[in-house]
Design a protein around this motif. Structure first.
Motif: not given
Length: 43
Positions: A14-15, A19
């Protein structure tokens, strides 16, 4: 244990996706700004 690892994997994914989206939006805004400044310069 595998469930916890999967959850951590999901968080990291998810991160990374966020990004990539943020970088894409930043590049898009930068390009739009350049085009906008060029159009202002013409006038």
């Amino acid at each position: 244990m595998p469930a916890h690892l999967f959850k951590l994997d999901w968080v990291i994914m998810s991160i990374v996706i966020l990004c990539i989206i943020a970088m894409g939006l930043y590049a898009l805004l930068g390009g739009l700004e350049k085009c906008y400044l060029k159009s202002i310069g013409k006038h």
